[in-house]
Design a protein around this motif. Structure first.
Motif, mmCIF file in Angstrom:
data_model
loop_
_atom_site.group_PDB
_atom_site.id
_atom_site.type_symbol
_atom_site.label_atom_id
_atom_site.label_comp_id
_atom_site.label_asym_id
_atom_site.label_seq_id
_atom_site.Cartn_x
_atom_site.Cartn_y
_atom_site.Cartn_z
ATOM 1 N N ASP A 46 0.838 -1.200 0.000
ATOM 2 C CA ASP A 46 0.000 0.000 0.000
ATOM 3 C C ASP A 46 0.873 1.251 0.000
ATOM 4 N N VAL A 47 0.359 2.314 -0.573
ATOM 5 C CA VAL A 47 1.016 3.628 -0.473
ATOM 6 C C VAL A 47 0.201 4.461 0.508
ATOM 7 N N ARG A 48 0.691 4.522 1.723
ATOM 8 C CA ARG A 48 0.043 5.275 2.783
ATOM 9 C C ARG A 48 1.037 6.304 3.325
ATOM 10 N N PRO A 49 0.582 7.278 4.120
ATOM 11 C CA PRO A 49 1.497 8.329 4.580
ATOM 12 C C PRO A 49 2.763 7.803 5.238
ATOM 13 N N GLU A 50 2.652 6.727 6.025
ATOM 14 C CA GLU A 50 3.846 6.207 6.682
ATOM 15 C C GLU A 50 4.817 5.581 5.676
ATOM 16 N N VAL A 51 4.285 5.040 4.580
ATOM 17 C CA VAL A 51 5.138 4.478 3.527
ATOM 18 C C VAL A 51 5.826 5.603 2.757
ATOM 19 N N PHE A 62 11.384 5.672 -6.882
ATOM 20 C CA PHE A 62 10.272 4.966 -7.546
ATOM 21 C C PHE A 62 9.610 4.037 -6.532
ATOM 22 N N ILE A 63 8.298 4.220 -6.342
ATOM 23 C CA ILE A 63 7.530 3.336 -5.470
ATOM 24 C C ILE A 63 6.704 2.397 -6.349
ATOM 25 N N PHE A 64 6.893 1.108 -6.135
ATOM 26 C CA PHE A 64 6.041 0.121 -6.806
ATOM 27 C C PHE A 64 5.106 -0.477 -5.757
ATOM 28 N N SER A 65 3.807 -0.381 -6.007
ATOM 29 C CA SER A 65 2.833 -0.889 -5.049
ATOM 30 C C SER A 65 1.859 -1.835 -5.737
ATOM 31 N N HIS A 66 1.213 -2.640 -4.913
ATOM 32 C CA HIS A 66 0.139 -3.492 -5.436
ATOM 33 C C HIS A 66 -1.160 -2.698 -5.522
ATOM 34 N N HIS A 67 -1.508 -2.021 -4.458
ATOM 35 C CA HIS A 67 -2.763 -1.265 -4.446
ATOM 36 C C HIS A 67 -2.540 0.145 -4.988
ATOM 37 N N PRO A 68 -3.348 0.576 -5.939
ATOM 38 C CA PRO A 68 -3.207 1.935 -6.477
ATOM 39 C C PRO A 68 -3.319 2.988 -5.382
ATOM 40 N N VAL A 69 -2.480 4.004 -5.472
ATOM 41 C CA VAL A 69 -2.552 5.111 -4.524
ATOM 42 C C VAL A 69 -3.744 6.010 -4.859
ATOM 43 N N MET A 70 -4.155 6.025 -6.132
ATOM 44 C CA MET A 70 -5.248 6.889 -6.566
ATOM 45 C C MET A 70 -6.447 6.043 -6.984
ATOM 46 N N PHE A 71 -7.107 5.424 -5.996
ATOM 47 C CA PHE A 71 -8.311 4.646 -6.272
ATOM 48 C C PHE A 71 -9.437 5.561 -6.758
ATOM 49 N N MET A 95 9.135 11.785 -6.575
ATOM 50 C CA MET A 95 9.034 10.331 -6.674
ATOM 51 C C MET A 95 7.999 9.943 -7.722
ATOM 52 N N THR A 96 8.220 8.814 -8.349
ATOM 53 C CA THR A 96 7.261 8.250 -9.297
ATOM 54 C C THR A 96 6.612 7.034 -8.644
ATOM 55 N N VAL A 97 5.307 6.917 -8.822
ATOM 56 C CA VAL A 97 4.565 5.808 -8.217
ATOM 57 C C VAL A 97 3.847 5.026 -9.317
ATOM 58 N N TYR A 98 3.982 3.711 -9.253
ATOM 59 C CA TYR A 98 3.337 2.817 -10.221
ATOM 60 C C TYR A 98 2.699 1.662 -9.446
ATOM 61 N N ALA A 99 1.503 1.243 -9.874
ATOM 62 C CA ALA A 99 0.793 0.152 -9.202
ATOM 63 C C ALA A 99 0.421 -0.941 -10.197
ATOM 64 N N ALA A 100 0.576 -2.178 -9.768
ATOM 65 C CA ALA A 100 0.056 -3.336 -10.510
ATOM 66 C C ALA A 100 -0.911 -4.039 -9.575
#
Length: 270
Positions: A46-51, A62-71, A95-100
């Motif tokens: 997850d991309v949450r404030p603490e992350v 670059f942050i790679f997450s499973h859950h989209p930060v922009m649901f 930073m760049t964020v990408y979710a799969a």
């Protein structure tokens, strides 16, 4: 060799193609620049404030997450909203964020394969079907067999132990029934329980079972183990290893880190 965000995105989308995502899933590129030079990658569920704060502290590009930060789309940029402030922090620190998301669930090997392996299932095959944006269909989960038959209750306890959980939810009228065949859909898979039944599952493992859906499951005689959504954190070491492999193969100058904060919002109280 230096690498830009798009280089990494190309590999991610080859591993878990966007064509596999469920209809209306806002997965893929989230925030930042495709041309950002990347030297430090953080993998997270997850991309949450603490992350995000962890990423700032560790100078992540670059942050790679499973859950989209922009649901959901932002309706304004009022920074009194913690979600908006998080977006601002990501952009401020370049930073760049990408979710799969559902594409990582459906691809093989992917989320459900990793969960099935953690539960020691054998003869694992895909089951069920989900619709994609283009109208095509793909299997939604995995179904396999336990090495030996056990009761529903013993299996639920085994799942709790394997995923190091303080608790889980069991939906069953027959906790002492012997079971062998297990279907699994990571995350919120309650809506697929009839497909699990059709596939011959004795027990179904999925997270976030809704109250009324639980009643329906019982009415159909299905036992369900709900270990919560956060078991999908199994993807963090798996995808960190995959990205590291790409880095080694391509001689990228890349450091890959696994996020440490626990983003499970739930705490069991005894």
């Amino acid at each position: 060799m230096s690498v830009i965000a798009q280089d990494l995105i190309n590999h991610l989308e080859n591993f878990a193609p966007l064509s596999l995502k469920m209809a209306h899933d806002p997965t893929g590129f989230q925030i930042g620049s495709h041309q950002k030079k990347v030297s430090r990658v953080l993998v997270t569920l997850d991309v949450r404030p603490e992350v995000v704060q962890e990423a700032i502290d560790k100078k992540i590009d670059f942050i790679f997450s499973h859950h989209p930060v922009m649901f959901h789309q932002a309706r304004n940029l009022d920074l009194s909203d913690p979600q908006n402030q998080m977006y601002a922090d990501i952009l401020k620190h370049d930073m760049t964020v990408y979710a799969a998301h559902t594409n990582l669930d459906v691809t093989h090997p992917g989320m459900n394969d990793w969960l099935a392996a953690a539960m020691h299932l054998t003869n694992v095959l895909p089951f069920g079907a989900i619709a994609h944006d283009d109208g095509t269909m793909d299997p939604v989960g995995c179904i396999g067999e336990l090495p030996q038959a056990m009761t529903v209750m013993d299996f639920a306890k085994q799942v709790r132990q394997e995923f190091n959980l303080t608790g889980l939810r069991l939906v069953s009228h027959e906790p002492d029934k012997m079971i062998k065949k297990v279907a699994v859909v990571g995350g919120d898979g309650g809506k697929f329980f009839k497909q699990a039944i059709a596939a011959g599952a004795d027990v179904y493992v999925t997270g976030d079972v809704y109250y009324h859906t639980g009643h329906d499951m019982l009415a159909y005689g299905l036992s369900v183990v709900d270990p919560g959504h956060h078991v999908e954190a199994i993807m963090v070491p798996k995808m960190a290893a995959e990205i590291q492999k790409w880095s080694d193969e391509n001689s990228w100058d890349l450091t890959v880190l696994q996020s440490q904060p626990n983003t499970d919002p739930f705490t069991f109280i005894f």
